[in-house]
Write a protein that holds these residues in place. Structure first.
Motif, PDB file in Angstrom:
ATOM      1  N   ARG A 113       0.836  -1.213   0.000  1.00  0.00           N
ATOM      2  CA  ARG A 113       0.000   0.000   0.000  1.00  0.00           C
ATOM      3  C   ARG A 113       0.863   1.252   0.000  1.00  0.00           C
ATOM      4  O   ARG A 113       0.579   2.207  -0.717  1.00  0.00           O
ATOM      5  N   LEU A 114       1.892   1.250   0.830  1.00  0.00           N
ATOM      6  CA  LEU A 114       2.769   2.428   0.909  1.00  0.00           C
ATOM      7  C   LEU A 114       3.465   2.686  -0.425  1.00  0.00           C
ATOM      8  O   LEU A 114       3.597   3.848  -0.842  1.00  0.00           O
ATOM      9  N   GLU A 115       3.905   1.638  -1.083  1.00  0.00           N
ATOM     10  CA  GLU A 115       4.546   1.804  -2.392  1.00  0.00           C
ATOM     11  C   GLU A 115       3.562   2.394  -3.398  1.00  0.00           C
ATOM     12  O   GLU A 115       3.895   3.320  -4.138  1.00  0.00           O
ATOM     13  N   PHE A 116       2.346   1.859  -3.416  1.00  0.00           N
ATOM     14  CA  PHE A 116       1.322   2.352  -4.335  1.00  0.00           C
ATOM     15  C   PHE A 116       0.995   3.817  -4.050  1.00  0.00           C
ATOM     16  O   PHE A 116       0.928   4.641  -4.962  1.00  0.00           O
ATOM     17  N   ILE A 117       0.774   4.138  -2.783  1.00  0.00           N
ATOM     18  CA  ILE A 117       0.423   5.502  -2.392  1.00  0.00           C
ATOM     19  C   ILE A 117       1.544   6.470  -2.765  1.00  0.00           C
ATOM     20  O   ILE A 117       1.286   7.559  -3.284  1.00  0.00           O
ATOM     21  N   THR A 118       2.779   6.080  -2.528  1.00  0.00           N
ATOM     22  CA  THR A 118       3.918   6.940  -2.866  1.00  0.00           C
ATOM     23  C   THR A 118       3.966   7.218  -4.368  1.00  0.00           C
ATOM     24  O   THR A 118       4.169   8.363  -4.792  1.00  0.00           O
ATOM     25  N   LYS A 119       3.747   6.182  -5.175  1.00  0.00           N
ATOM     26  CA  LYS A 119       3.736   6.375  -6.635  1.00  0.00           C
ATOM     27  C   LYS A 119       2.598   7.287  -7.065  1.00  0.00           C
ATOM     28  O   LYS A 119       2.769   8.135  -7.936  1.00  0.00           O
ATOM     29  N   GLU A 120       1.442   7.124  -6.442  1.00  0.00           N
ATOM     30  CA  GLU A 120       0.298   7.967  -6.767  1.00  0.00           C
ATOM     31  C   GLU A 120       0.552   9.426  -6.375  1.00  0.00           C
ATOM     32  O   GLU A 120       0.172  10.338  -7.097  1.00  0.00           O
ATOM     33  N   ILE A 121       1.189   9.635  -5.227  1.00  0.00           N
ATOM     34  CA  ILE A 121       1.510  10.995  -4.792  1.00  0.00           C
ATOM     35  C   ILE A 121       2.452  11.650  -5.800  1.00  0.00           C
ATOM     36  O   ILE A 121       2.259  12.809  -6.181  1.00  0.00           O
ATOM     37  N   ILE A 122       3.444  10.913  -6.252  1.00  0.00           N
ATOM     38  CA  ILE A 122       4.384  11.441  -7.246  1.00  0.00           C
ATOM     39  C   ILE A 122       3.641  11.781  -8.536  1.00  0.00           C
ATOM     40  O   ILE A 122       3.853  12.840  -9.138  1.00  0.00           O
ATOM     41  N   ARG A 123       2.733  10.902  -8.957  1.00  0.00           N
ATOM     42  CA  ARG A 123       1.952  11.147 -10.176  1.00  0.00           C
ATOM     43  C   ARG A 123       1.101  12.405 -10.031  1.00  0.00           C
ATOM     44  O   ARG A 123       1.043  13.250 -10.929  1.00  0.00           O
ATOM     45  N   LEU A 124       0.460  12.551  -8.881  1.00  0.00           N
ATOM     46  CA  LEU A 124      -0.388  13.715  -8.653  1.00  0.00           C
ATOM     47  C   LEU A 124       0.424  14.999  -8.552  1.00  0.00           C
ATOM     48  O   LEU A 124      -0.021  16.060  -9.002  1.00  0.00           O
ATOM     49  N   GLU A 125       1.619  14.920  -7.967  1.00  0.00           N
ATOM     50  CA  GLU A 125       2.470  16.113  -7.897  1.00  0.00           C
ATOM     51  C   GLU A 125       2.864  16.576  -9.298  1.00  0.00           C
ATOM     52  O   GLU A 125       2.906  17.774  -9.575  1.00  0.00           O
ATOM     53  N   THR A 126       3.132  15.628 -10.182  1.00  0.00           N
ATOM     54  CA  THR A 126       3.433  15.964 -11.578  1.00  0.00           C
ATOM     55  C   THR A 126       2.214  16.603 -12.227  1.00  0.00           C
ATOM     56  O   THR A 126       2.331  17.602 -12.942  1.00  0.00           O
ATOM     57  N   GLN A 127       1.046  16.044 -11.937  1.00  0.00           N
ATOM     58  CA  GLN A 127      -0.193  16.586 -12.490  1.00  0.00           C
ATOM     59  C   GLN A 127      -0.440  18.005 -11.965  1.00  0.00           C
ATOM     60  O   GLN A 127      -0.870  18.885 -12.718  1.00  0.00           O
TER      61      GLN A 127
END
Length: 125
Positions: free
Chosen positions: A78-92
């Motif tokens: 979960r932490l790995e997934f959430i971290t990747k999503e946060i990075i994606r959203l920061e780019t967005q």
């Protein structure tokens, strides 16, 4: 002049939509950050457990026994997934901010041209 007003109206609506999009993305990022903190808390609790202690998982209204390795693996995933999503959203977020600045520049440019246009035409007449 009506053409300029129509163009400004369209640009303003596009800018407003970008602001809403930015708000939505920021809100999603905040939710993910809260989930990340919650999972980090769970991970910290795992590190405090002694060997042989039982872990329970809440599924609906029922607590079920869960293997420690499975529980830790799930939280880590979960932490790995959430971290990747946060990075994606920061780019967005950055992309939307760049688009907003471009729209803002267009609006200012048209407003400036509209303000100086009639004055220049009157001076030439």
């Amino acid at each position: 002049m009506a053409d300029i007003q129509a163009r400004l109206q369209v640009l303003s609506e596009e800018y407003t939509k970008l602001q809403k999009d930015l708000g939505d993305v920021v809100q999603s990022r905040q939710k993910l950050e809260a989930q990340k903190q919650e999972n980090l808390g769970v991970q910290t609790e795992f590190s405090k457990l002694k060997d042989g202690e039982t872990i329970y998982k809440l599924i609906g209204p029922v607590l079920l026994k869960e293997d420690r390795g499975d529980a830790e693996s799930t939280v880590k995933g979960r932490l790995e997934f959430i971290t990747k999503e946060i990075i994606r959203l920061e780019t967005q977020i950055k992309d939307v901010q760049v688009k907003m600045e471009a729209k803002k520049g267009e609006i200012i440019q048209i407003q400036t041209a509209a303000q100086t246009g009639p004055g220049v035409q009157a001076a030439q007449a």
